[in-house]
Design a protein around this motif. Sequence first.
Motif, short mmCIF file in Angstrom:
data_model
loop_
_atom_site.label_atom_id
_atom_site.label_comp_id
_atom_site.label_asym_id
_atom_site.label_seq_id
_atom_site.Cartn_x
_atom_site.Cartn_y
_atom_site.Cartn_z
N GLU A 54 -2.90 -8.62 -6.16
CA GLU A 54 -4.27 -7.67 -5.88
C GLU A 54 -3.67 -7.02 -4.44
OE1 GLU A 54 -8.07 -9.36 -5.66
OE2 GLU A 54 -7.79 -10.25 -7.68
N ALA A 55 -2.86 -7.20 -3.63
CA ALA A 55 -2.46 -6.88 -2.33
C ALA A 55 -1.83 -5.55 -2.67
CB ALA A 55 -1.55 -7.71 -1.58
N GLY A 56 -1.21 -5.15 -4.11
CA GLY A 56 -0.86 -3.94 -4.20
C GLY A 56 -1.47 -3.07 -4.99
N PHE A 57 -2.78 -3.56 -5.07
CA PHE A 57 -3.56 -2.53 -5.80
C PHE A 57 -4.86 -2.09 -4.84
CE2 PHE A 57 -7.82 -1.75 -8.16
CZ PHE A 57 -6.98 -0.58 -8.93
N GLY A 58 -5.87 -3.03 -4.66
CA GLY A 58 -6.86 -2.47 -3.80
C GLY A 58 -6.85 -1.92 -2.43
N PRO A 59 -5.97 -2.36 -1.51
CA PRO A 59 -5.75 -1.82 -0.26
C PRO A 59 -5.32 -0.25 -0.27
CG PRO A 59 -4.91 -4.06 -0.18
CD PRO A 59 -5.31 -3.67 -1.58
N GLY A 60 -4.73 -0.08 -1.60
CA GLY A 60 -4.07 1.26 -1.67
C GLY A 60 -4.82 2.16 -2.33
N ILE A 61 -6.04 2.02 -2.70
CA ILE A 61 -6.75 2.89 -3.65
C ILE A 61 -7.40 4.00 -2.69
CG2 ILE A 61 -8.87 3.10 -4.88
CD1 ILE A 61 -6.71 2.06 -6.53
N ALA B 134 0.85 -1.23 0.01
CA ALA B 134 -0.03 -0.08 0.15
C ALA B 134 1.02 1.40 0.00
CB ALA B 134 -0.90 -0.06 1.12
N LEU B 135 2.04 1.17 0.77
CA LEU B 135 2.94 2.35 0.61
C LEU B 135 3.66 2.54 -0.79
CD1 LEU B 135 4.80 1.51 4.12
CD2 LEU B 135 2.93 3.45 3.51
N MET B 136 3.64 1.47 -1.55
CA MET B 136 4.06 1.70 -2.82
C MET B 136 3.67 3.01 -3.73
SD MET B 136 6.62 -0.10 -2.87
CE MET B 136 7.27 -0.43 -4.77
N TRP B 137 2.25 3.26 -3.40
CA TRP B 137 1.60 4.43 -4.24
C TRP B 137 2.27 5.65 -3.80
CZ3 TRP B 137 -2.06 3.35 -7.61
CH2 TRP B 137 -2.84 2.05 -7.59
N LYS B 138 3.09 5.84 -2.70
CA LYS B 138 3.55 7.03 -2.48
C LYS B 138 5.17 6.98 -2.92
CE LYS B 138 4.56 10.59 0.23
NZ LYS B 138 3.91 11.97 0.11
N ARG C 268 2.66 16.97 -3.77
CA ARG C 268 2.98 15.97 -2.96
C ARG C 268 4.07 15.37 -3.70
NH1 ARG C 268 -2.62 15.92 -2.35
NH2 ARG C 268 -3.29 15.12 -0.16
N GLU C 269 4.88 14.88 -2.58
CA GLU C 269 6.39 14.41 -2.96
C GLU C 269 6.35 12.84 -3.18
OE1 GLU C 269 9.89 16.55 -0.92
OE2 GLU C 269 8.29 16.30 0.57
N ILE C 270 6.42 12.23 -4.53
CA ILE C 270 6.23 10.95 -4.70
C ILE C 270 7.78 10.33 -4.45
CG2 ILE C 270 5.93 9.14 -6.37
CD1 ILE C 270 3.59 10.79 -7.59
N GLY C 271 7.89 9.34 -3.74
CA GLY C 271 9.52 8.59 -3.32
C GLY C 271 9.79 9.05 -2.28
N ARG C 272 9.21 9.57 -1.45
CA ARG C 272 9.56 9.74 0.18
C ARG C 272 8.63 9.59 1.03
NH1 ARG C 272 11.82 15.93 1.79
NH2 ARG C 272 12.30 15.17 3.97
N LEU C 273 8.88 9.10 2.20
CA LEU C 273 8.33 8.81 3.37
C LEU C 273 8.68 9.62 4.61
CD1 LEU C 273 7.69 5.01 3.03
CD2 LEU C 273 6.16 6.67 2.65
#
Length: 517
Positions: free
Chosen positions: A171-178, A125-129, A280-285
Motif C-alpha cells: 500500500e505504501a507503493g500506491f496511496g502516497p503516490g497518487i 512514491a518516486l516509482m511513479w516517475k 514527461r520523461e518516465i524513468g528519470r529524476l
Amino acid sequence: MGIFSRFRSDDAGSSPDHEIARKNNIHGDPEKATDNSLETRLEDSTTNQLPPHEFAAIEKRVLKKLDRRLVSLVFVLYLLAYLDRSNIGNARIAGMEEDLSLSSPDYQWLLTIFYISYIIFEWFALMWKLVPPHIWAAFCVMGWGLTATLQSATFSFSGMMAARFFLGLFEAGFGPGIPFLFSFFYLRHEIGFRCGIFLSAAPLATCFAGALAYGITSDDSPPIANWRLLFLVEGLPCLVAAVATFFLLPDSPEKASFLTPEEKSVARSRARLQTGKADREIGRLNFRDLGAALLDPKNYITALMYFSCNVSFSSLPVFLPTILSEMGFTRLTAQALTAPPYFLAFLLVILTTYIADRTQQRGLTILILSLVATVGYILLATTSSTAPRYVGVFLAAAGVFPAIGNILPWVLNNQGSDTRRGMGIAMLNLIGQCGPLLGTRVYPSNEGPYYRKGMWVCAGFMAFNALLALGLRALLAWENGRLDAKYGRGGEGMEGEEGVGVEDGGRGFSIRVFRRG
C-alpha cells in the motif's frame, strides 16, 4: 526574447496556473483569448490554428475523459486499499481477538507493524516517475490484494504480523503516490479537487466497511469464522482490480488510448502550462531538484501537519468500533454506527477541496477543519454520556479526513517540477506516516470505555495542526510579497535564455516559461 511567468505559492495569492493564464491570456476566460496568444503557447500543428473557444471545448472534453477514467479508477482502488487496511478493527470485534488469543498490546502491534513497513517503503512514491504507472499500480494492487486475502488463513499472532507488514509495503507503493500521479495529468488549480475525490474513498471505505461487516457478522452460523470471511470478501476483489488496472490506467495524457489525436495535442499544451514541457520523461529524476526539495522548509511544515493529522487518521477507524461497543452498544450495532460519521466525512472531503481550489485559500480551510476536529475530540475526552460522545465522533471524522485531503494538494501546488513534487510527497509521507506509530497506541484496553488520554492526545495534535496551517499560510504570504516586490505580480521584466528552469532560494518558487523563436 524570453517571456517569464512566475508561479506564486498557493493559498496566499493567485494560483500558479492563473498567473500563467493572466500573462498569456488563455485561461480563466477563453473567449477573451486571441489567436496570436494561443499560438504563442501551442506549438502543435493541430492546435495552434484552433480558435480559443474550440480549444476550451476540447480541453473540457479532455478533463471529462481523464476524470472518468483516471480519477474514478484510483478512487475505487484506494477504497479497496483503505478497506483492507482498516477492516482489522471490525475483525477484532467479530472474533479475531479471541480466536488468535490476542492481548491489547498484541492488537496494537498489528496496527503498528503496518505503519512501520509503510514508512520504510515511503520512497516508493518516486516509482511513479521511474516505472510506467499502469505497471507499477497493477503490481501494488495485486500485492496487497493477495496479502489482504491471506489474512483469512492466519492462525497465530506472528502470521498476522507478517501479513500486516506486507500489506503496508504494497500500500505504501500506491496511496502516497497518487497525488503525484495526478500532477502528470492536471494543472495546479485542478489537482486539489481530484485529490479530494481520491481521498474521500477513505471515509467512504470506512463507512462501507461498517455496513459490510454488519452484514457479514450478523450470520450466527457461518461456514468459517466471521472475521476470516470478512478478510476474504474484502480482499479478493483486489485481485480482479489489479488486472483491470494494468489495462485501464493511462501513463500520461499523451499516451492515453481514450484520447483522440486532437485531444492529445491539447493535453500537450496543458503540460507546457504545468512544467514548460509537452511530454514527461518516465524513468528519470532530476537530482538537483531532489536536493532543493530537501532544503525547502515548507516541505517540513506540511510533513508535520500530516504527522499531526495521522495520529487521529490512523487511530479513529481501527478503534471506533471498539469505542462504540464500549458506549453500551452491541457489537452489531457498533458496526452499523460507524457508517454515518464517515459518510459525512466523505462528503466534506469533496466539498472542502473544491472550495479550496476555487478560493485558493487552502490554509484557512485546513485551519477551520482542524479546529472542528479539536472540538470533537474535546467532547469525547470530557463527556461520559452517549449522545454528546457520538456527536464528538461526527466532528472528529468531519475534521480529520477533509484536513488530510487538503494537505496533499498544498504540497503539490508549491513545488515547481515533477521531481520536486515527487520528493515533496515522499518527504510528507516519510515524516507524516510516523504519526500512526503514536496514534495506534493511544487507546489501550485498560483505559476504556472513555479512553480519555487518547482523546486528549488527538485533540492536542489537531490544535497543533491548526497552528501549523496558520504559520505556513503566513510564510507563503511573506514569500509571495518578496517575489511581487522583486518581479511584479505577474513576473514582468524577468528575462533569460530559452528553456525551462526552476528558481528557488528559500522564497517560494518560479517556473520560467519561454516562447520559442
